[in-house]
Structures are given as structure tokens and as C-alpha cells.
Design an enzyme around this catalytic site. Structure first.
Site, PDB file in Angstrom:
ATOM      1  N   THR A 173      -6.083   0.569  10.839  1.00  0.00           N
ATOM      2  CA  THR A 173      -6.313   2.016  10.796  1.00  0.00           C
ATOM      3  C   THR A 173      -7.441   2.426  11.748  1.00  0.00           C
ATOM      4  OG1 THR A 173      -7.870   1.716   8.980  1.00  0.00           O
ATOM      5  CG2 THR A 173      -5.580   2.165   8.375  1.00  0.00           C
ATOM      6  N   THR A 204      -5.192  -6.552   5.435  1.00  0.00           N
ATOM      7  CA  THR A 204      -6.508  -5.940   5.554  1.00  0.00           C
ATOM      8  C   THR A 204      -7.544  -7.038   5.286  1.00  0.00           C
ATOM      9  OG1 THR A 204      -7.841  -4.013   4.959  1.00  0.00           O
ATOM     10  CG2 THR A 204      -6.643  -5.074   3.146  1.00  0.00           C
ATOM     11  N   GLY A 239       0.829  -1.207   0.000  1.00  0.00           N
ATOM     12  CA  GLY A 239       0.000   0.000   0.000  1.00  0.00           C
ATOM     13  C   GLY A 239       0.860   1.253   0.000  1.00  0.00           C
ATOM     14  N   ASP A 240       0.211   2.406  -0.180  1.00  0.00           N
ATOM     15  CA  ASP A 240       0.894   3.710  -0.185  1.00  0.00           C
ATOM     16  C   ASP A 240       1.900   3.845  -1.324  1.00  0.00           C
ATOM     17  OD1 ASP A 240      -0.467   4.241   2.239  1.00  0.00           O
ATOM     18  OD2 ASP A 240       1.112   3.193   3.336  1.00  0.00           O
ATOM     19  N   GLN A 261      -4.934  -0.136  -0.852  1.00  0.00           N
ATOM     20  CA  GLN A 261      -3.914  -0.949  -0.153  1.00  0.00           C
ATOM     21  C   GLN A 261      -2.995  -1.638  -1.186  1.00  0.00           C
ATOM     22  OE1 GLN A 261      -7.441  -1.628   1.170  1.00  0.00           O
ATOM     23  NE2 GLN A 261      -7.031   0.306   2.159  1.00  0.00           N
ATOM     24  N   GLY A 308      -5.904   6.149   1.820  1.00  0.00           N
ATOM     25  CA  GLY A 308      -5.660   7.589   1.754  1.00  0.00           C
ATOM     26  C   GLY A 308      -4.910   7.854   0.465  1.00  0.00           C
ATOM     27  N   HIS A 309      -5.626   8.177  -0.594  1.00  0.00           N
ATOM     28  CA  HIS A 309      -4.989   8.388  -1.896  1.00  0.00           C
ATOM     29  C   HIS A 309      -4.693   9.874  -2.077  1.00  0.00           C
ATOM     30  CE1 HIS A 309      -6.815   4.348  -3.414  1.00  0.00           C
ATOM     31  NE2 HIS A 309      -5.843   4.208  -2.535  1.00  0.00           N
ATOM     32  N   LYS A 316      -0.912   5.094  -5.785  1.00  0.00           N
ATOM     33  CA  LYS A 316      -1.978   4.741  -6.742  1.00  0.00           C
ATOM     34  C   LYS A 316      -2.835   5.952  -7.075  1.00  0.00           C
ATOM     35  CE  LYS A 316      -3.359   1.655  -3.797  1.00  0.00           C
ATOM     36  NZ  LYS A 316      -2.205   1.613  -2.902  1.00  0.00           N
ATOM     37  N   GLY A 317      -3.066   6.804  -6.060  1.00  0.00           N
ATOM     38  CA  GLY A 317      -3.922   7.984  -6.259  1.00  0.00           C
ATOM     39  C   GLY A 317      -3.404   8.822  -7.404  1.00  0.00           C
TER      40      GLY A 317
HETATM   41  P1  IMP Z   1      -7.296  -2.178   8.279  1.00  0.00           P
HETATM   42  O1  IMP Z   1      -7.415  -2.204   6.797  1.00  0.00           O
HETATM   43  O2  IMP Z   1      -7.602  -0.843   8.890  1.00  0.00           O
HETATM   44  O3  IMP Z   1      -8.038  -3.296   8.914  1.00  0.00           O
HETATM   45  O4  IMP Z   1      -5.748  -2.433   8.631  1.00  0.00           O
HETATM   46  C1  IMP Z   1      -5.101  -3.668   8.370  1.00  0.00           C
HETATM   47  C2  IMP Z   1      -3.666  -3.455   7.921  1.00  0.00           C
HETATM   48  O5  IMP Z   1      -3.658  -2.823   6.651  1.00  0.00           O
HETATM   49  C3  IMP Z   1      -2.839  -2.535   8.831  1.00  0.00           C
HETATM   50  O6  IMP Z   1      -1.501  -2.967   8.792  1.00  0.00           O
HETATM   51  C4  IMP Z   1      -2.959  -1.178   8.154  1.00  0.00           C
HETATM   52  O7  IMP Z   1      -1.884  -0.330   8.485  1.00  0.00           O
HETATM   53  C5  IMP Z   1      -2.911  -1.611   6.704  1.00  0.00           C
HETATM   54  N1  IMP Z   1      -3.565  -0.653   5.816  1.00  0.00           N
HETATM   55  C6  IMP Z   1      -4.893  -0.462   5.652  1.00  0.00           C
HETATM   56  N2  IMP Z   1      -5.126   0.481   4.727  1.00  0.00           N
HETATM   57  C7  IMP Z   1      -3.927   0.889   4.283  1.00  0.00           C
HETATM   58  C8  IMP Z   1      -3.518   1.829   3.275  1.00  0.00           C
HETATM   59  O8  IMP Z   1      -4.319   2.466   2.586  1.00  0.00           O
HETATM   60  N3  IMP Z   1      -2.172   1.962   3.105  1.00  0.00           N
HETATM   61  C9  IMP Z   1      -1.263   1.226   3.803  1.00  0.00           C
HETATM   62  N4  IMP Z   1      -1.601   0.339   4.736  1.00  0.00           N
HETATM   63  C10 IMP Z   1      -2.924   0.164   4.973  1.00  0.00           C
END
Ligand code: IMP
Length: 426
Positions: free
Chosen positions: A131, A241, A17-18, A226, A45-46, A21-22
Site C-alpha cells: 500500500t 504484509t 483482507g477486506d 488485513q 481501510g475499515h 471486519k470494520g
Molecule cells: P503492506 O501491508 O502495505 O506492506 O502491503 C503488503 C500486502 O498486503 C499487499 O499485497 C497489500 O495489498 C496487502 N494489504 C495491506 N493492507 C491491506 C488491507 O487492509 N486489505 C487488503 N490487503 C492489504
């Protein structure tokens, strides 16, 4: 990537993730008619930068910044309605015309306040590093067949009765987990009363819409959130996730058949980051990690948490090419490496003294792997002004060539800065 025979393109994160992509979706959306988010929710968070303005999009597809695009929140998304409308109103305040340009699947599941309370309570013992946006508990309810969907809001009175049952169940779970907070039926009902009149008019069978758009020759971009290593099946389980972030999830989550997809673009950083807990084999040593974090501005767009940083991990990207069926790569943040004299690249892993032929599926093994590195010369020149591959220093081009060889997919884009124009189309 759109062309005469390419009408449906998926953009996925190919690491944790990060990856940016946005920005890629924003760039490609210029030539798209529809942009569809297909999974995840307000955990994403894009970030898109246009001139000096920065937009952080969480649930609204990144195509919203191009007024030629209709944006769709697909059935695979878990929608936090409160956050969705505050994001929509925030765009309105920044003079982005959103009226008539956003639709939501009637099959998408709603993230309600009790899901966030459960997420926080689970996190106390599970320590995934979520998150806290209620994503896991909402998908749990979906698969447990007790979710509340956007379309349920058309039947508000019977849905309120269902929500009262769900709140009671959530409170039992909260008690069991020793959490002190409790969900309130009145607050949930008030939320539904407030938001249903705004959400119902935006809701429709979005899969039907996308299918027909494709039949008419329209261009559709499916926007993942993600990254592959956070996929609930293919990621570093349980530190993942709760959705299928990989390209297979795009068909399911957008409501179209897999044969409708023409190309899959995997977005990778020129190095690697991860936020949240779980293994990160090529994590850099303390001082260098700090430098990468500072140069790359590596702090979570949603939570502000510092991201863990390390070198490009070709084992991860090769795996991602396979599980996503990637037809191309977009390498982002190349400019972050501009000042390094030497740049290590992870080429593979050894486990118990033997090379790993495939990505280990178990986090206990992944915690023990020894990454193998190749050190490439840096270029020590700014790349932020490059608009063609030929503008890049030879060492930067050699670096990209090596990433392409090791990964097994052709590089189609290289991003050299946060702005929309800082992109090289290969
Ligand atoms: P959740 O998606 O909030 O349940 O988080 C599960 C895992 O995915 C955690 O390690 C988060 O930090 C990671 N995660 C969720 N969304 C993002 C994202 O958009 N970017 C990076 N990591 C993410």
C-alpha cells in the site's frame, strides 16, 4: 459473541483482507467497553456505513463510532502519527466525539516519512504490491532494534538525535537502491515537534489497561487488520504484509496473555478477493470477475486499486480456521451473490494430480494448484432485507450450510449489506 463467560473476543480477517471486519467490529462494539487494534497500521481501510454516512477507518479502531467504547492502538501497531491525527480530526468534523476515548501504546512504533520513501523504493524491485504506507520498513526497523516508539517522544531531544541517524541510514539505502528521493532531517524534526505534544498525552501502557479492564469484567474486542493469508508467517509469503495478522498476534499486539482470549471470530466474504500481488487460486474468469468486482464495489479502501475477485475458497478458510483457532465465522457480502444463477465453491486443490491435504506453504506450488469446484444453485432474490436466517431463500441457506461444512467452524453472523442493521446474528 460476548456473554457471561466471553469477555475477550478477537475479530480477524480469514482470507486476504477486506472481508468487512470494520462492519463486524462496529456491530459488536455496541456491547464492548474497549476496542483494541493490535497490528498493521495505515495500510488498513475499515469501512463502516451508518445511514448515509460512510467512515473509512485506517488506524483508529472501528469502535470509535460507539460512544460507550474506549479505543486503543496497541503496541503491535505501527503508527503513522500524521495520518492518525488527520483521521482523528476528520472524525471530529463528522461530529464523532473522540475526546478522552482514544489511547495509544507507548510501545507502538512510529511510521516516519523515511519509511514510506523506503517502501516505495523497495517496491520498485520487489513488486509485492504494498500500500506504500511504510509498513514493511517500520516493522523491519522494529525487529532490527532501531525503531522509534511513541514513548520516545517523551524524550524529544535525544529522540531527534536518533531520528537524524535513522534518516542518514535511510538515505544510504535509498542511494543503494537507485532511488532519487532523499529524506530530510529538518522535515522529520519539524514533524516530531508538531506532533509530539498531541501524541504524548494519549500514550500509556495500554497492555496494563486492557489487563485490568478484563479483571474488572469489562468486555474487550481485539480488532485485526488485513487477513490470515497476508500474515507474515502463515500467508502467501513473500506476498504478505509484515505483521502477524492471525489471532496469535492479537495477544502479543494488545499486550495481554493468550489465555485471556475467549473467542476468535473469523470474517470471510461469501466469495474471495485479493488486492496486491501473489497467488489467488480461485480467481474467476475475466467477465465474471468484473461482475463480482462491480457488484461488490471491490476497490481498495485505501489505495482505490481494483481487487482481484474469485469464488469462496474453502481450502483457504479451513486453513484460516486452523491457524487462528477460529471459534466462529462471520460471512459478509452474501447479497453480492444475489443475481448469480450458479455459484461455484472451491472445495480443495489438486497439485500434480493429487489432492492437497494442507495449504501449500510455497507460492510456486500455490501458483500451480488446480482448484476443485462444486457448483451450487443461486437464489436470484434479494437478501438485503433479511434479518434472520429464516428470511433467506432456501438456496442461500443451503449455500451458507455448505460453507460452514467445508470450513469447519460455525457461522455466527451473516452480513447482507453495508449498513449497520443489515446483519443476521445466528
Ligand atoms: P503492506 O501491508 O502495505 O506492506 O502491503 C503488503 C500486502 O498486503 C499487499 O499485497 C497489500 O495489498 C496487502 N494489504 C495491506 N493492507 C491491506 C488491507 O487492509 N486489505 C487488503 N490487503 C492489504
Amino acid at each position: 459473541m460476548f456473554g457471561p463467560k466471553t469477555h475477550c473476543v478477537v475479530v480477524v480477517g480469514a482470507q486476504w483482507g477486506d472481508e468487512g471486519k470494520g462492519k463486524l467490529v462496529d456491530v459488536m462494539a455496541e456491547r464492548a467497553d474497549y476496542v483494541v487494534r493490535y497490528q498493521g497500521g495505515a495500510n488498513a481501510g475499515h469501512t463502516v456505513c451508518i445511514g448515509d454516512a460512510q467512515f473509512i477507518l485506517q488506524q483508529i479502531p472501528s469502535g470509535i463510532l460507539h460512544d460507550n467504547c474506549t479505543c486503543i492502538v496497541g503496541n503491535g501497531v505501527v503508527l503513522d502519527p500524521e495520518q492518525f491525527f488527520s483521521e482523528l480530526d476528520g472524525l471530529g468534523k463528522k461530529a464523532i466525539a473522540t475526546g478522552g476515548r482514544i489511547l495509544v501504546s507507548e510501545r507502538a512504533h512510529l511510521v516516519l516519512p523515511y519509511h514510506k520513501q523506503l517502501d516505495r523504493a523497495h517496491e520498485k524491485s520487489q513488486k509485492i504490491g504494498t500500500t506504500g504506507r511504510g509498513i514493511g520498513p517500520t516493522y523491519e526497523d522494529k525487529y532490527g532494534r532501531r525503531g522509534i516508539r511513541v514513548g520516545d517522544l517523551r524524550y524529544l531531544e535525544s529522540t531527534k538525535a536518533l531520528v537524524a541517524e535513522r534518516v542518514a541510514r535511510a538515505n544510504q539505502l535509498l542511494e543503494l537502491m537507485g532511488a532519487s528521493e532523499r529524506a530530510s532531517v529538518e522535515e522529520h524534526h519539524a514533524l516530531l515537534d508538531r506532533l509530539a505534544p498531541r501524541l504524548v498525552p494519549l500514550s500509556t501502557d495500554t497492555g496494563y489497561l486492557v489487563h485490568h479492564a478484563l479483571k474488572q469484567g469489562k468486555r474487550v474486542l481485539l480488532e485485526g487488520a488485513q487477513g490470515a493469508l497476508l500474515d507474515v508467517d502463515h500467508g502467501t509469503y513473500p506476498f504478505v504484509t509484515s505483521s502477524n495478522t492471525t489471532a496469535g498476534g492479537a495477544a502479543v499486539g494488545a499486550g495481554i496473555g493468550p489465555t485471556a482470549i475467549d473467542e476468535v471470530l473469523g470474517v470471510v466474504k461469501a466469495y474471495t478477493t485479493r488486492v496486491g500481488n501473489g497467488p489467488l487460486p480461485t480467481q474467476a474468469a475475466d467477465g465474471v470477475e468484473e461482475e463480482l468486482r462491480k457488484l461488490g464495489g471491490e476497490f481498495g479502501a485505501v489505495t482505490g486499486r481494483p481487487r482481484r475477485c474469485g469464488w469462496f475458497d474453502a481450502m483457504v478458510v479451513r486453513y484460516s480456521v486452523r491457524v487462528n483457532g477460529l471459534t466462529g465465522l462471520a460471512v459478509t457480502k452474501l447479497d453480492v451473490l444475489d443475481t448469480f444463477g450458479e455459484i461455484p465453491v472451491g472445495t480443495g486443490y489438486q497439485l500434480d494430480g493429487a489432492p492437497c491435504t494442507v495449504m501449500p506453504s510455497d507460492v510456486r506450488a500455490l501458483e500451480q494448484v488446480v482448484p476443485q469446484y462444486e457448483v451450487l444453485p443461486g437464489w436470484r432474490k434479494p437478501t438485503t432485507g433479511a434479518r434472520r436466517l429464516a428470511d433467506l431463500p432456501p438456496e442461500a441457506r443451503a449455500y451458507l450450510d455448505r460453507l460452514e461444512d467445508l470450513s469447519g467452524a460455525p457461522i455466527r453472523y451473516v452480513s447482507v449489506g453495508t449498513r449497520r442493521d443489515q446483519i443476521i446474528e445466528v
